[in-house]
Design a protein around this motif. Structure first.
Motif, short mmCIF file in Angstrom:
data_model
loop_
_atom_site.label_atom_id
_atom_site.label_comp_id
_atom_site.label_asym_id
_atom_site.label_seq_id
_atom_site.Cartn_x
_atom_site.Cartn_y
_atom_site.Cartn_z
N LYS A 657 0.84 -1.19 0.00
CA LYS A 657 0.00 0.00 0.00
C LYS A 657 0.88 1.24 0.00
CE LYS A 657 -3.61 -2.51 0.02
NZ LYS A 657 -4.39 -2.60 -1.23
N MET A 658 0.33 2.33 -0.57
CA MET A 658 1.05 3.59 -0.66
C MET A 658 0.44 4.61 0.29
SD MET A 658 1.41 6.24 -3.88
CE MET A 658 2.63 5.30 -4.81
N LEU A 659 1.27 5.15 1.17
CA LEU A 659 0.88 6.28 2.01
C LEU A 659 1.48 7.52 1.36
CD1 LEU A 659 -0.44 7.22 4.70
CD2 LEU A 659 1.81 6.96 5.76
N GLN A 660 0.63 8.46 0.95
CA GLN A 660 1.14 9.63 0.25
C GLN A 660 0.67 10.91 0.92
OE1 GLN A 660 -0.52 10.92 -3.53
NE2 GLN A 660 -1.83 9.11 -3.61
N ALA A 661 1.51 11.94 0.81
CA ALA A 661 1.22 13.24 1.40
C ALA A 661 1.47 14.33 0.37
CB ALA A 661 2.09 13.48 2.64
N SER A 662 0.69 15.41 0.43
CA SER A 662 0.88 16.55 -0.47
C SER A 662 0.68 17.83 0.31
CB SER A 662 -0.09 16.48 -1.66
OG SER A 662 -1.43 16.45 -1.21
N LEU A 663 1.55 18.80 0.06
CA LEU A 663 1.49 20.10 0.71
C LEU A 663 1.20 21.15 -0.34
CD1 LEU A 663 1.89 21.98 3.16
CD2 LEU A 663 4.35 21.99 2.63
N LEU A 664 0.00 21.71 -0.30
CA LEU A 664 -0.40 22.77 -1.22
C LEU A 664 0.04 24.10 -0.63
CD1 LEU A 664 -1.92 23.84 -3.71
CD2 LEU A 664 -4.01 23.79 -2.34
N LEU A 665 0.99 24.76 -1.30
CA LEU A 665 1.54 26.01 -0.78
C LEU A 665 0.55 27.15 -0.94
CD1 LEU A 665 5.23 25.74 -2.04
CD2 LEU A 665 4.23 24.93 0.10
N SER A 666 0.49 28.03 0.04
CA SER A 666 -0.51 29.09 0.07
C SER A 666 -0.23 30.19 -0.93
CB SER A 666 -0.60 29.70 1.48
OG SER A 666 -0.94 28.72 2.43
N ASP A 667 1.03 30.55 -1.13
CA ASP A 667 1.35 31.72 -1.94
C ASP A 667 1.68 31.41 -3.39
OD1 ASP A 667 3.59 30.34 -1.19
OD2 ASP A 667 4.86 32.10 -0.92
N THR A 668 1.68 30.14 -3.76
CA THR A 668 1.96 29.78 -5.16
C THR A 668 1.00 28.67 -5.56
OG1 THR A 668 3.53 27.99 -4.69
CG2 THR A 668 4.41 30.24 -4.76
N ASN A 669 1.13 28.24 -6.81
CA ASN A 669 0.31 27.15 -7.31
C ASN A 669 1.02 25.81 -7.16
OD1 ASN A 669 -2.02 26.09 -8.57
ND2 ASN A 669 -0.97 26.02 -10.54
N SER A 670 2.11 25.78 -6.40
CA SER A 670 2.94 24.58 -6.31
C SER A 670 2.42 23.62 -5.25
CB SER A 670 4.38 24.97 -5.99
OG SER A 670 4.92 25.78 -7.01
N THR A 671 2.66 22.35 -5.48
CA THR A 671 2.34 21.29 -4.53
C THR A 671 3.58 20.45 -4.28
OG1 THR A 671 0.04 21.21 -5.29
CG2 THR A 671 0.84 19.34 -4.00
N ILE A 672 3.94 20.27 -3.02
CA ILE A 672 5.08 19.43 -2.63
C ILE A 672 4.54 18.06 -2.26
CG2 ILE A 672 7.12 19.27 -1.18
CD1 ILE A 672 6.93 21.80 -2.91
N ARG A 673 5.20 16.98 -2.72
CA ARG A 673 4.66 15.64 -2.53
C ARG A 673 5.69 14.71 -1.91
NH1 ARG A 673 0.12 16.10 -5.56
NH2 ARG A 673 0.24 17.61 -7.26
N GLY A 674 5.18 13.62 -1.40
CA GLY A 674 6.02 12.55 -0.91
C GLY A 674 5.19 11.29 -0.72
N PHE A 675 5.83 10.13 -0.71
CA PHE A 675 5.10 8.88 -0.50
C PHE A 675 6.01 7.85 0.16
CE2 PHE A 675 7.24 8.04 -4.47
CZ PHE A 675 7.50 6.68 -4.47
N GLN A 676 5.36 6.86 0.74
CA GLN A 676 6.07 5.75 1.38
C GLN A 676 5.28 4.48 1.12
OE1 GLN A 676 9.00 5.87 3.10
NE2 GLN A 676 8.97 3.68 3.39
N MET A 677 5.96 3.44 0.62
CA MET A 677 5.31 2.17 0.38
C MET A 677 5.37 1.32 1.65
SD MET A 677 4.27 2.59 -2.67
CE MET A 677 3.51 0.96 -2.79
#
Length: 683
Positions: A657-677
């Motif tokens: 299974k994949m545990l994934q996280a995403s951080l939507l930045l407030s001041d830009t349209n960028s999203t930071i991601r990460g995952f762990q199997m």
């Protein structure tokens, strides 16, 4: 004689789910099985036991208004081409008989009604009604979607998470995605998709009959993922804002999209782009039992006039111009499905390209495929199912044209750029598998280039050009990273025994992956003096403050133009690259002892490598791990600092299974991601 009565029908759900490899659908309200494999049904007869000499049992299988009736017989040789039913001879109990219902390996996919009838000499009949869902069966040799390797069946049918590849072939971004085919409501949405198609609305009986064929199913699904011609799942959008919907880059899985579409009464979900269309189609195909994988084609050509040539125009100072309807997407994402192709002849079985992103109409509808990968490799442009379109996407030539005052002053041809790398997620591993050789002839120079680029080092040459005895090479010194300057080198070689004075024009433009560049981000101009046969290296850098403006899926188009001051001849080198952002780190406590139904803890950490504070919304999800999503507000993180968030979750399913996280930045349209199997064991 006492009448024969059916007192109870037991579909043996647990045993059937296990034998049909459908345990993942255990949350479905209806039994899910696969065609070409026996379905076990247990009966409880009231009154007296079944008498083989005088009684009869019949099964009526119904799909819409279509039906077939088969008598339950004692064991005989089973045909794989028709419905049949027999008593299970193992421990036969005529008061509580078990029946094996055999579906043909070419049965139609759908939700079936099941009517069991019992009759005795008196002529009286009793009946009981049940339902089941029938899917394709890649474990059955007679099924058109049979795939002979168990690890591939696990990857392309059972795996409910994966990686999508974006960016550029020299700086690939691995994007985690949750396919969610086993999540509640997703299978039902996939089956409803088949019910709301134009084909079904026009002629239900014909549509049901055609659903035995994966070629038909895949083409219908390809059209239904986009909403251009029907009540499809996703509305595409590539320009403007997304205030009335969701930015395509923010989706993390298919489940939210499919369940939202079904709950809304089949109104299109806003919005999708190529990787979203492809990932959702992969979910639908895996749910229906057709092996499927998501494929990325780097430098994918969109040839609008079918001449297998893409023209790109530049100004004399290196600014890319928007003058052609043709385009090259830095990456384009489609799917491949596995099936036999008896309709096209021998040698074309196996992986087939399907593209649900609405680019061109096929037989009047926005869909593409299924085009055999083998036919694309052989450049069989005489074949149907959009083979020519896919051939152009991976093999078109590129003409780079420099214009001045409306006149062409330089033109060069690149036969290697398009389809520079074609890849998918590797079986059982969290890395890419290079498929370029499957699409291009082995002897093609491009296949060699693809292998090199898939393992490109930080100093590999990106682009070259030559004219008038001068050669120009453009290379990145290292992979660009957000918050750091973009370092690159221009190498100029004078191949003549005469001195030269060259004007040097450098131009960097921001661009989206599927469009021509927009505004100029950075430029530099100068004069270069070359002695006879001299080689000069010109180090350059784009300041970090400028590279930070490149967010999300944006890229940089970098071009260098040299102008010979004497002959006015020009030479061009250009390349497009992405700027990698930071990643989220996920650490799971007791990672080696994660089991179903036991609460687990994990920590998500963000480290700010930028030169300014950032804040945003953190979301954590995982099919089979977390029901829905967890959301947390992350306050401002100073440059060089880190912030962590502790989470708890309770796995509900076993397996990888994949545990994934995403951080939507407030001041830009960028999203930071990460995952762990994680491997989830049984409780």
């Amino acid at each position: 004689m006492e009448d024969l009565k059916i007192q109870n029908v037991n579909l043996e759900i647990s045993a059937n789910l296990q034998s049909h490899k459908t345990e993942g659908f255990s949350s479905s309200k209806i039994l899910v099985v696969r065609r070409g494999a026996p379905l076990r049904i247990s009966l409880q007869l009231g009154g007296r036991p079944f008498n083989p000499q005088s009684d009869s049992l019949w099964i009526k299988v119904m799909l819409g208004r279509l039906y077939v009736v088969t008598r339950v017989t004692f064991p005989e040789k089973v045909s794989s081409s028709r419905w049949s039913a027999c008593f299970d001879p193992r421990g036969l109990n005529l008061q509580k008989p078990s029946i094996l219902l055999h579906s043909p390996a070419s049965a139609a996919v759908g939700c079936y009604g099941l009517l069991l009838c019992a009759s005795s000499p008196g002529g009286k009949t009793t009946s009981a009604l049940s339902r089941f869902i029938l899917l394709c069966n890649p474990w059955c040799r007679e099924d058109a979607v049979y795939i002979p390797f168990e690890d591939q069946r696990e990857e392309y049918i059972h795996n409910d998470s994966g990686l999508l590849f974006k960016g550029t072939s020299g700086n690939i971004v691995s994007r985690p995605w949750s396919y969610d085919q086993f999540e509640p409501g997703v299978l039902e949405a996939c089956l409803n998709l088949l019910q709301v198609t134009p084909q079904h609305q026009k002629n239900q009986g014909e549509d049901y009959l055609n659903r035995n064929n994966p070629v038909y199913i895949s083409r219908v699904v390809s059209a239904m993922i986009n909403s251009e011609d029907d009540r499809g799942v996703l509305k595409g959008k590539w320009k403007g804002g997304y205030k009335d919907g969701v930015d395509p880059s923010r989706w993390t899985g298919s489940g939210d999209i499919l369940t939202q579409w079904a709950a809304s009464g089949y109104r299109p979900v806003k919005y999708g782009q190529c990787w979203v269309f492809a990932a959702v189609m992969c979910t639908v195909m895996r749910a229906l039992g057709i092996p499927c994988r998501v494929v990325t084609n780097f430098n994918s050509a969109h040839d609008t006039n079918g001449n297998l040539v893409i023209e790109e125009f530049y100004s004399e100072t290196g600014q890319k111009l928007e003058r052609s309807a043709d385009s090259i997407w830095n990456f384009h994402v489609w799917v491949e499905c596995w099936m036999t192709r008896p309709d096209l002849g021998s040698g074309l079985d196996g992986w087939q390209v399907l593209d649900p992103t609405p680019q061109e109409r096929s037989a009047g509808v926005f869909c593409c495929g299924p085009a055999p990968v083998a036919a694309v490799k052989e450049r069989r442009v005489d074949l149907p199912f959009d083979v020519p379109f896919v051939c152009a996407a991976v093999n078109a030539d590129v003409h780079a044209v420099i214009v001045s005052q409306g006149q062409v002053i330089r033109c060069s041809t690149d036969t290697e750029r398009v389809g520079s790398l074609i890849c998918t997620k590797a079986v059982g591993l969290q890395r890419l598998q290079n498929l370029t050789g499957d699409y291009k002839p082995v002897t093609s120079p491009t296949s060699t280039l693809s292998s090199r680029r898939s393992n490109m080092s930080a100093t590999s040459t990106l682009s070259t050009g030559s004219s008038g005895g001068v050669s120009l090479l453009l290379s990145l010194d290292k992979a660009p990273v957000a918050g750091q300057p973009v370092l690159f080198t221009v190498k100029v070689i004078n191949r003549q025994r005469v001195a030269k004075v060259m004007q040097v024009h450098l131009n960097a433009q921001v661009k989206e992956y599927n469009h021509s560049p927009s505004e100029t981000l950075w430029e530099n101009h100068g004069v270069l003096r070359l002695a006879p046969m001299e080689v000069k290296l010109i180090p350059q850098q784009i300041p970090p403050a400028l590279s930070q403006r490149v967010g999300g899926d944006d890229l940089i188009n970098l071009a260098v133009v040299l102008v010979d001051s004497s002959s006015h001849e020009r030479v061009l080198a250009s390349e497009e690259f992405n700027v990698a952002g930071p990643l989220l780190s996920i650490q799971v406590e007791d990672e080696d002892s994660v089991v179903r139904h036991k609460k687990q803890e994990a920590t998500v950490t963000f480290s700010n490598t930028w030169a300014h504070p950032v804040s945003g919304m953190l979301s954590v999800a995982g099919a089979g791990l977390i029901q829905g999503k967890l959301h947390f507000r992350m306050l401002a993180v100073r440059p060089g600092s880190s912030a962590s968030q502790r989470i708890t979750f309770t796995p509900s399913k076993v397996g990888q299974k994949m545990l994934q996280a995403s951080l939507l930045l407030s001041d830009t349209n960028s999203t930071i991601r990460g995952f762990q199997m994680l491997h989830v064991g049984a409780a």
